[in-house]
Write an enzyme that holds these catalytic residues in place. Structure first.
Site, short mmCIF file in Angstrom:
data_model
loop_
_atom_site.label_atom_id
_atom_site.label_comp_id
_atom_site.label_asym_id
_atom_site.label_seq_id
_atom_site.Cartn_x
_atom_site.Cartn_y
_atom_site.Cartn_z
N ARG A 249 0.82 -1.16 0.18
CA ARG A 249 -0.01 -0.27 -0.03
C ARG A 249 0.80 1.51 -0.12
O ARG A 249 0.29 2.39 0.48
CB ARG A 249 -1.12 -0.03 1.17
CG ARG A 249 -1.93 -1.16 1.18
CD ARG A 249 -2.93 -1.01 2.05
NE ARG A 249 -3.76 -2.31 2.23
CZ ARG A 249 -4.99 -2.53 2.87
NH1 ARG A 249 -4.82 -1.76 3.91
NH2 ARG A 249 -5.84 -3.45 3.00
N SER B 122 18.44 9.78 -18.21
CA SER B 122 18.09 10.35 -19.53
C SER B 122 17.59 11.62 -19.34
O SER B 122 17.00 12.32 -18.41
CB SER B 122 17.07 9.56 -20.51
OG SER B 122 15.96 9.72 -19.76
N LYS C 295 3.77 11.03 -11.34
CA LYS C 295 2.85 10.22 -11.95
C LYS C 295 3.45 8.83 -12.43
O LYS C 295 4.56 9.04 -12.99
CB LYS C 295 2.45 11.11 -13.52
CG LYS C 295 1.67 12.24 -13.16
CD LYS C 295 1.45 12.99 -14.30
CE LYS C 295 0.83 12.68 -15.32
NZ LYS C 295 0.55 13.48 -16.56
N LEU D 275 24.85 12.14 -18.18
CA LEU D 275 24.44 12.73 -19.61
C LEU D 275 25.47 12.58 -20.54
O LEU D 275 25.35 12.91 -21.83
CB LEU D 275 23.61 14.14 -19.62
CG LEU D 275 22.45 14.03 -18.87
CD1 LEU D 275 21.76 15.62 -18.83
CD2 LEU D 275 21.26 13.27 -19.10
N GLU E 239 10.94 17.83 -24.48
CA GLU E 239 10.26 18.24 -23.48
C GLU E 239 10.62 19.87 -22.75
O GLU E 239 9.94 20.43 -22.47
CB GLU E 239 10.39 17.14 -22.24
CG GLU E 239 9.64 15.73 -22.68
CD GLU E 239 8.21 15.88 -22.44
OE1 GLU E 239 7.74 16.92 -21.92
OE2 GLU E 239 7.51 15.32 -22.94
N LYS F 228 8.14 22.64 -14.31
CA LYS F 228 7.18 21.58 -14.03
C LYS F 228 6.96 21.41 -12.37
O LYS F 228 5.94 21.00 -12.02
CB LYS F 228 7.93 20.03 -14.57
CG LYS F 228 7.06 19.10 -14.52
CD LYS F 228 7.29 17.92 -15.25
CE LYS F 228 6.23 16.84 -14.91
NZ LYS F 228 6.64 15.61 -16.15
N GLU G 92 -3.66 17.00 -11.24
CA GLU G 92 -3.90 16.98 -12.83
C GLU G 92 -5.12 17.44 -12.82
O GLU G 92 -5.94 17.03 -14.00
CB GLU G 92 -3.51 16.21 -13.83
CG GLU G 92 -3.29 16.33 -15.18
CD GLU G 92 -2.80 15.35 -16.20
OE1 GLU G 92 -2.74 15.38 -17.23
OE2 GLU G 92 -2.23 14.47 -15.60
N ARG H 65 -2.01 21.37 -14.33
CA ARG H 65 -0.99 20.55 -14.60
C ARG H 65 -1.23 20.01 -16.01
O ARG H 65 -0.32 19.32 -16.74
CB ARG H 65 -0.87 19.29 -13.60
CG ARG H 65 0.39 18.29 -13.94
CD ARG H 65 0.51 17.43 -12.59
NE ARG H 65 1.60 16.40 -12.98
CZ ARG H 65 1.91 15.70 -11.78
NH1 ARG H 65 1.49 15.66 -10.78
NH2 ARG H 65 2.68 14.85 -12.43
N ASN I 240 1.09 18.82 -20.86
CA ASN I 240 0.55 17.79 -22.02
C ASN I 240 0.67 18.50 -23.43
O ASN I 240 0.13 18.09 -24.14
CB ASN I 240 -0.69 17.22 -21.63
CG ASN I 240 -0.41 16.23 -20.52
OD1 ASN I 240 0.12 15.17 -20.53
ND2 ASN I 240 -1.38 16.49 -19.51
N HIS J 29 1.14 16.43 -26.46
CA HIS J 29 1.23 14.98 -25.90
C HIS J 29 -0.25 14.55 -26.51
O HIS J 29 -0.16 13.27 -26.70
CB HIS J 29 1.41 14.83 -24.54
CG HIS J 29 2.45 15.08 -24.00
ND1 HIS J 29 3.37 16.26 -24.13
CD2 HIS J 29 3.48 14.15 -23.35
CE1 HIS J 29 4.64 15.89 -23.52
NE2 HIS J 29 4.70 14.67 -23.05
N HIS K 17 1.15 11.68 -28.44
CA HIS K 17 0.81 10.29 -27.89
C HIS K 17 0.03 9.34 -28.93
O HIS K 17 0.33 8.18 -29.19
CB HIS K 17 -0.08 10.17 -26.60
CG HIS K 17 0.86 10.66 -25.43
ND1 HIS K 17 0.33 10.76 -24.22
CD2 HIS K 17 2.19 10.43 -25.38
CE1 HIS K 17 1.26 10.78 -23.30
NE2 HIS K 17 2.51 10.49 -24.10
N HIS L 189 9.59 8.73 -27.76
CA HIS L 189 8.36 9.60 -27.36
C HIS L 189 8.59 11.26 -27.63
O HIS L 189 7.53 11.70 -28.23
CB HIS L 189 8.38 9.48 -25.56
CG HIS L 189 7.51 10.45 -25.05
ND1 HIS L 189 6.28 10.38 -25.12
CD2 HIS L 189 7.84 11.72 -24.23
CE1 HIS L 189 5.77 11.45 -24.22
NE2 HIS L 189 6.81 12.12 -23.95
N GLY M 236 25.50 -12.92 -66.93
CA GLY M 236 24.17 -13.06 -67.77
C GLY M 236 23.33 -11.89 -67.76
O GLY M 236 22.09 -11.91 -67.93
#
Length: 1560
Positions: A138, A148, A160, A188, A202, A264, A274, A278, A282, A285, A289, A301, A859
């Site tokens: 829980r 990345s 999220k 990186l 992004e 962000k 959201e 928020r 997107n 997106h 998406h 992506h 040939g």
């Protein structure tokens, strides 16, 4: 410094949700554990989860640091546990199945609620592991360590977490905030360039919605940011650990990432769940998406989001919020970071291929968007931009589906405007002039000082010019006023060699201006290449290049003479100057190009225009006027002479670009054609642009009311009449041949045009007569064509579809917004169907010529001539072509000038042949050494890449060497006398250039050459899509899996038996490893790999020679139940790609993320079967199986057909498999799904298509539980899925016919429950009831009913119609209705028998032979049609009743040259090679003189066995074909047409001969 001492970084912290959770810095490993142990709740167990890509790089560092940090803080106190879980990389791990596996593992490791979970990886790891942490016990504490750039700035922040499902991405998850997000910038430094771009999508997105200042930084600093990310950390040291040791690049890197993360974090803090704000994150997106759902995993992506950002910005522009400047800046910024900006962007096209790209259709995108998380019910919500850095609302906005669909569509529907257009006057402000914008950019870049350019056109063309000038490094650019003002910092003409070629797309202005400008580049070394797209490579630039070359500039053509690409060599001399003579009859841009750069020449330029009338003088005047505004005055000495001084441009502080007068003509034309009033406020009589006079000089004479001041123009319609336009010859060589385009496309509206060398005649019609349908207008990627027809569509009664809406981006990207919003034209999105051949672009060949390459003696000429004859094409031998053009033999050329000169001639002639004289409709055989020239190789590769077929003939070198020993017509090889060494050198070069390969090996089969010719033609038919030889998947179908390690094991007879009933053959390349030469071989050895590849190719070719069925090429790996090592991915990939080149109709690839995607992207005309085998039956369980849905989705992404195989542990598993298939199989998305093992055999019976089968004649089945076609048919019959049908022979007399024995034997061998019977009647009338019966399956028809049956049928095939007789009736079900089709297989029987006889006897080719047909009845008609089908064109015809012969000859005169002979002996003069007798019981005397040296005689009569024709032919040593053989051959075709299965030929033949031998 001791080994145990911690290296604690100095960090920057960013708050989120009231806690400093985000930690940024360099080399954070020690800091991470120190922070966790000292500042976060203690845990008994730490679970670190990463993937197999990252584990080798970082895992040991984290494990070592864990121990050191604990000891440093807690001394000898007992350490908590550190558990590590390493997952497979990639999106497929982000699933319910993987989440469950992790949770089960954690439970097995006795993890409890005091466990802390750490995610070390990119977005996939973070999303997945975060969801595990959210639900385990829980909820347990969670740490994000993103590795990345994309994860750092996007998925790691905000809590999220989610997994993917077959319905879409991230649809099951939770909000679960991490306790820390550690962003270690040092990781990186190993980021691949593409992953950098992926993350920057992004970063740019965040700036676009929130911060104008950050967007300005990103826009102006693309190269700096790129270097900061990719080179921010050099070496393995600790640079950047502290602020004092941080480099400028590292500071820039930290700034960019922290700024994006800060935005962000702010948004998440104010809207964690959201509910509103928020949703801004997107942006891009919603559409992105949807694109990603179709093109992943090949497209990343961030790449999809970049396209989504541009499309959603265009949607904002369409709705009247953001202006075009904002959209253009966003597009330009994304491109600067290496991101795609359109659905059909070359980046995406290269990644997924054209076939996959065709799936990205508006309807599919809208369907995917239906399940977007931001939706409210069915209402879609999109983030809309007010300007860059600010949104319309602080949440996503409601947008109608129709508006979204319009923006994402390739085309646009324009409907008539109706009466509303004649209402209030409309004011339209066109964008800045393209002509002035491009000139202003060059002038300001070359000038000294700073210049603010306002109203600059933001379009594809000006973007190309901006990018090219930046790449040459002689100036700087920045934006002010939200992008409305471009600030240019001129470099005074100091240019440098660009780092890569200058790609100019289809921007003709940039190409011509820069062709001169690049010669200003300083330095005495280096080269610059100017290139463009396919159309740009066809547009002329020769006169300009000729003038510059004559002036001393070093310029060479890389491909076609007179067109881009160009290679400019810099010698330190710059642009010499002096007197320059230039032909300006094609384009005024040649003149402007020299004028613009002339002030920086070494000496003053005296420009003399030669030739005819100068084209477009107003544009030359425009250039001169603008040069004066930048401080350089050009002296016009005479009409065609100009003097330009050498002096630098001085930039004005401000320069305002006039609106584009050419673009303004379209809203003015709208007024003319609709009867409305339109005003363009900033184009008038004082304009620099010649097109400003369009309204006065064109519309006013046509009847419009025109009011023009110095600064504005107003037009009121209407205009009517017939128009003749001249003096526009240059329109033939614009973005397309505009004159030809107008003729072709206006014809669709019912408007007749005449195309002239210098113009066009348009015969106007009433608006009400503009076509009875809504035309689909092909725009040829030309903005002017699209805009012109959009205006016409506004008054066409039914409007029109404009296929390529985005091509207007060249000059007026927001044109459709203006047309709909300002001018009131109703518009909607359109998804055009692919163009048919008749819509081909004028300058592009519809069916490109076929190129053959390979060693001399393999040939090429012989096969090329045979293929050209068979395909109805012209044959071109490039050696002969070259000799005829140069007027020397090749030995003479080489003797006089040497091999290099010969290669230069060879390349020039190849380009000339393919681009000028034979771009289509030819088979072109190249010389053996054509690939030794690097330029030739580049040209051939490009030709293959752009749709041409380049076929390499792979030789048996022993045969080639033997041939060359005899052939002395060509010079010896220049390199060595050893032909084998020459081939080894050229072999990789041939492979580099071709896209198809064909093995020529006469040792594989007896009488090989006719077989080789036949199969070469088959490959060319496949390569050019003339005949793809695919299986009909609308009904049950089968492929037999061969298991021997040598195809010879099935020859000569067994192969026909084992393939009976199957529509394809599976060649298991992995099972060829069982051959004794490879059974114990080490596939890691290069020589073993080469030997195996050669063996596989010879086996494939032998199979091709032995069967006409499609081939399923498979390399099954050991983990998937095969023989091929799972570690040999490189060799497996090579074999699969080669199978595509060999022309395999189907290629089976195992579903993985590497090999499968690559094969699918390069599949050409092959179809890909993406397969997965669960050999244990533990994962693929069909019912409520998340894994099955996941693997199906992965299969769909990399295959045309998906094949899923499991194991049945209980009989009920077959029903589960069936239910899964019923849910997911369709004709558009075929699915092969079945269970292995004895218990799973029923799933094979129920499989809907391409069921793999075995045969009793095979020594072993390819898979457990595989059964035969016969067994499947019998089972389907018992289940009621294959009802018994009745088949008949109609005719009289027929009591002695062997047809019942033949067909019933065929049905039995295939396990079919059908029965074939005789039905002899005295008239045709009773047959009506027979063919109407519900169980009627088909019929053979013989005399006397071959014509009488025709009125009872619904349709005839082309063959039956031409022959005028039916011998086969086939019932077909179409759309639920039965259709009776009449066919004729007699001609197929004749064709098959003659082809085999010719192959055996080696007789003359059909195309050059003469044939004799004896008789003029119904069977003679079939014989004539058979000869026509084979390629025979000259036929002698004899019949005792001459009038019937003449009548028949006349009927076939359109197909054949038929000469009627009065006596058989007369035919001897024609020297027939093939003689066909068609008279039953013929008692004719056959003259011996008919039979020449070698030929084939065929008699359709089979009673008696030896007819007079056959007896005489045999005496003369001709090959003979008995009529009974034709009976069998045509019967085989009948059974195939009735059952759609491959007939058991041997069994059917034996059944016929058993009866025939007993009676005759």
């Amino acid at each position: 410094m001791s080994k145990t001492e911690l290296q604690l970084a100095e960090v920057e912290k960013i708050p989120v949700l009231g806690s400093d959770s985000i930690v940024c810095g360099f080399h954070l490993t020690d800091y991470i554990w120190h922070d966790i142990f000292t500042n976060l709740t203690k845990a008994s167990t730490y679970v670190l989860i990463t993937d197999t890509n990252l584990a080798p790089l970082y895992l040991h560092k984290y494990q070592d640091s864990f121990a050191r940090a604990w000891a440093s803080i807690n001394g000898s106190k007992a350490s908590p546990r550190l558990l590590v879980r390493v997952l497979p990389p990639g999106e497929t791990s982000k699933s319910r199945a993987t989440k469950g596996e992790i949770e089960d593992w954690m439970l097995s490791q006795r993890c409890t609620r005091d466990t802390m979970v750490l995610a070390l990886g990119g977005g996939v790891i973070g999303d997945l592991v975060g969801f595990v942490a959210a639900t385990f016990m829980r909820g347990v504490p969670f740490i994000q360590i993103p590795t990345s750039l994309l994860a750092m700035v996007d998925s790691s922040i905000g809590g999220k977490t989610a997994i993917d499902t077959p319905a879409g991405k991230n649809l099951v998850g939770a909000f679960w905030q991490p306790k820390r997000i550690f962003m270690d910038m040092a990781v990186l430094s190993t980021l691949p360039a593409r992953e950098f771009s992926n993350g920057m999508a992004e970063v740019v997105k965040t700036a676009a919605i929130w911060s104008p200042e950050e967007f300005d930084v990103l826009e102006a600093s693309a190269e700096s940011v790129r270097k900061a990310v990719l080179q921010g950390q050099s070496g393995d040291g600790l640079e950047g650990l502290t602020i004092a040791t941080r480099s400028e690049a590292q500071k820039m890197l930290l700034r960019v990432i922290a700024a994006s993360a800060r935005v962000k974090a702010y948004v998440v803090t104010h809207d964690e769940r959201e509910s509103g704000m928020r949703g801004l994150l997107n942006f891009g997106h919603s559409i992105g998406h949807a694109i990603e759902a179709i093109v992943s995993p090949q497209v990343l992506h961030g790449e999809c989001v970049a396209v989504g950002c541009v499309l959603e910005a265009e949607l904002s522009r369409r709705l009247g919020y953001i202006g075009e400047v904002g959209v253009a800046r966003l597009t330009r910024c994304l491109r600067a970071y290496g991101l795609p900006t359109a659905i059909d962007d070359p980046i995406i096209r290269r990644l997924v291929g054209d076939a996959k790209l065709k799936e990205v259709r508006p309807a599919r995108l809208m369907e995917v968007m239906r399940v977007d998380k931001k939706n409210v019910g069915t209402q879609k919500r999109i983030v809309l931009l007010k300007r860059l850095g600010e949104c319309v609302e602080l949440k996503p906005s409601n947008v109608d589906d129709a508006m979204i669909e319009e923006v994402i569509s390739a085309g646009v529907l324009v409907k008539p405007v109706g009466d509303s257009a004649s209402g209030s006057p409309v004011v339209v402000v066109p964008p800045g002039s393209k002509s002035i914008s491009n000139r202003a950019l060059v002038l300001a870049a070359l000038g000294s000082g700073e210049c603010r350019i306002r109203n600059l056109l933001h379009s594809d063309d000006t973007q190309v010019m901006l990018s090219a000038l930046q790449d040459m490094g002689g100036c700087g650019f920045s934006w002010e006023d939200d992008g409305d003002t471009l600030v240019v910092r001129g470099g005074g003409g100091q240019l440098s060699v660009p780092g890569s070629e200058l790609y100019l797309g289809n921007a003709g202005t940039a190409a011509r201006f820069l062709t001169t400008t690049v010669n200003l580049i300083g330095g005495d070394s280096g080269e610059t290449v100017l290139t463009g797209n396919a159309r740009m490579k066809q547009r002329p630039i020769g006169p300009l290049v000729d003038a510059l070359r004559a002036n001393g500039c070093q310029i060479v053509y890389e491909e076609s003479q007179g067109s881009l690409p160009l290679r400019v060599t810099h010698t330190g001399k710059g642009f010499p100057g002096g007197t320059i003579e230039l032909a300006a009859t094609v384009s005024s841009q040649y003149v402007s190009s020299i004028l613009l750069s002339a002030p920086y020449a070494q000496t003053p330029v005296h420009l003399v225009l030669v030739g005819g009338k100068v084209i477009s003088q107003p544009y030359i005047d425009m250039t001169i006027a603008m040069m004066a505004q930048f401080g350089v005055n050009v002296e016009r000495v005479s009409e065609k002479e100009y003097l330009i001084p050498t002096m630098p441009y001085t930039n004005p502080a401000e320069y305002v670009v006039e609106s584009d007068a050419s673009s303004a003509t379209y809203p003015l034309a709208f007024a003319a054609i609709t009867g409305s009033t339109v005003t363009v406020p900033n184009i008038g009589s004082a304009s620099l642009q010649g097109d400003a006079r369009f309204a006065v000089d064109v519309l006013r004479p046509m009847g419009c009311t025109v009011e023009q001041t110095a600064t504005s123009t107003t037009v009121t319609g209407p205009a009517r009449g017939v128009t003749r336009i001249r003096g526009i010859a240059n329109q033939h060589v614009k973005e397309c041949d505009r004159i030809a385009a107008m003729c072709d496309e206006l014809a669709k509206f019912g408007v007749t045009c005449e195309n002239h060398a210098d113009g066009i005649d348009v015969h106007g019609v009433r608006i009400s007569d503009l076509g009875p349908v809504s035309p689909s207008v092909h725009c040829y990627d030309d903005h002017r064509v699209a805009m012109s027809f959009s205006i016409l569509s506004c008054v066409a009664p039914l409007g029109a579809e404009i296929r390529e809406r985005r091509c207007v981006g060249k000059t007026w990207p927001q044109w459709w917004d203006v047309l709909a919003r300002d001018l009131g034209a109703p518009t909607a999105g359109s998804d055009p169907e692919p163009l048919e051949a008749e819509h081909k672009e004028t300058a592009v060949a519809a069916k490109p010529s076929i190129v053959i390459i390979g060693m001399r003696g393999v040939g090429k000429s012989t096969l090329g001539q045979a293929a050209a004859e068979a395909l109805g094409l012209e044959f071109v031998d490039m050696d002969a072509y070259l000799e005829s053009k140069i007027s020397k033999t090749i030995p003479e050329i080489i003797k006089a000038d040497g091999w290099p000169a010969f290669r230069d001639h060879e390349r020039a002639m190849l380009v000339q042949a393919l681009e000028q004289e034979h771009p289509e409709g030819a088979v072109i055989a190249c010389g053996g050494g054509v690939v030794e020239s690097e330029q030739n190789r580049a040209y051939l590769k490009q030709y293959a890449k752009t749709g041409g077929a380049v076929v390499c003939l792979t030789p048996n070198m022993k045969h080639v060497a033997e041939y060359l020993e005899q052939d002395k017509t060509r010079p010896a090889y220049a390199i060595t006398s050893d032909i084998y060494e020459v081939y080894q050198k050229r072999r990789p070069l041939y492979a580099e250039c071709c896209n198809y390969e064909f093995l020529v090996d006469k040792s594989l089969v007896a009488n090989a050459w006719p077989v080789i010719e036949r199969d070469f033609v088959r490959l060319l038919n496949f390569a050019t899509a003339r005949s793809l030889n695919r299986v009909d998947l609308s009904s049950p179908s089968f492929f037999v899996s061969l298991t021997a390690d040598d195809v010879r094991a099935y020859l000569p007879d067994t192969l026909g038996d084992v393939t009976a009933g199957s529509q394809a053959i599976e060649m298991r390349a992995d099972l060829l490893l069982n051959n004794q030469q490879f059974a114990a071989a080490d596939l890691r050895q290069p020589d073993v790999q080469e030997a195996f590849v050669e063996y596989v190719q010879s086996q494939f070719t032998l199979l091709r020679h032995s069967s006409s069925l499609p081939v399923v090429f498979t390399v099954r790996t050991e983990p998937q139940g095969g023989r091929f090592p799972g570690s040999a991915d490189a060799l497996r990939s090579r074999l699969l790609h080669l199978a595509v080149r060999w022309g395999a109709e189907y290629v089976d690839v195992e579903i993985d993320n590497i090999v499968a995607a690559k094969v699918f992207a390069g599949k050409q005309n092959s179809l890909v079967i993406s397969s997965y085998h669960d050999t244990a039956g533990t994962r693929l369980t069909w019912t409520d199986c998340e894994f099955a849905n996941e693997i199906l989705a992965r299969g769909r992404a990399c295959g045309d057909i998906v094949k899923l195989i499991s194991v049945a542990n209980a009989w009920e598993d077959n029903l589960k498999c069936l239910q899964f298939t019923q849910r997911h199989h369709s004709a558009a998305a075929p699915l092969i799904a079945l269970n292995m093992g004895y218990t799973g055999q029923m799933s094979r019976v129920l499989c809907p298509c391409l069921t793999p089968v075995t045969h009793p004649a095979l020594t072993a089945a390819a898979a457990p539980g595989q059964i035969s076609v016969q067994e499947i048919s019998q089972a389907r019959s018992l289940m009621g899925k294959l009802p018994a049908r009745s088949f008949y022979l109609f005719g009289t007399p027929i009591q002695h016919s062997p047809s019942p024995a033949m067909h019933n034997a065929g049905f039995a061998a295939l396990g079919l429950p059908h029965m074939y019977r005789l039905n002899e009647t005295s008239s045709a009338d009773p047959l009506k009831a027979v063919i109407a019966a519900a169980d009627f399956g088909g019929a053979s028809v013989t005399i006397p009913y071959k014509q009488e049956i025709i009125p009872m049928l619904d349709e005839l095939t082309d063959a039956a119609q031409t022959i005028g007789a039916v011998n086969t009736v086939i019932p077909e079900i179409r759309n639920g209705k039965r259709v009776l089709v009449g066919d004729n297989t007699d001609y197929l029987g004749i064709c098959g028998c003659l082809e085999r006889a010719r192959a055996t006897a080696g007789t003359q080719k059909f195309t050059s032979a003469t044939a004799l047909v004896i008789g003029a009845g119904g069977t003679s008609r079939a014989a004539l049609y058979a000869l026509y089908t084979l390629g025979v064109r000259n036929v002698a015809l004899f019949n005792r009743t001459a009038s019937r012969a003449h009548q028949l000859a006349n009927e076939f005169s359109g197909l054949l040259n038929v000469s009627v002979v009065g006596q058989l002996l007369d035919a001897a003069e024609l020297k027939p090679t093939y003689i066909i007798g068609t008279i039953p019981g013929c008692d004719l005397v056959i003259p011996e003189q008919l039979f020449g040296e070698n030929g084939v005689a065929l008699d359709m009569a089979y009673k008696p066995r030896w007819t007079p024709l056959l007896e005489t032919a045999q005496r003369n040593k001709w090959n003979v074909v008995h009529g009974v053989e034709v009976l069998v051959e045509q019967g085989v075709h009948q059974l195939a047409k009735w059952t759609k299965l491959s007939p058991p030929v041997r069994i059917m033949r034996e059944a016929v001969y058993s009866k025939y031998d007993a009676e005759f």
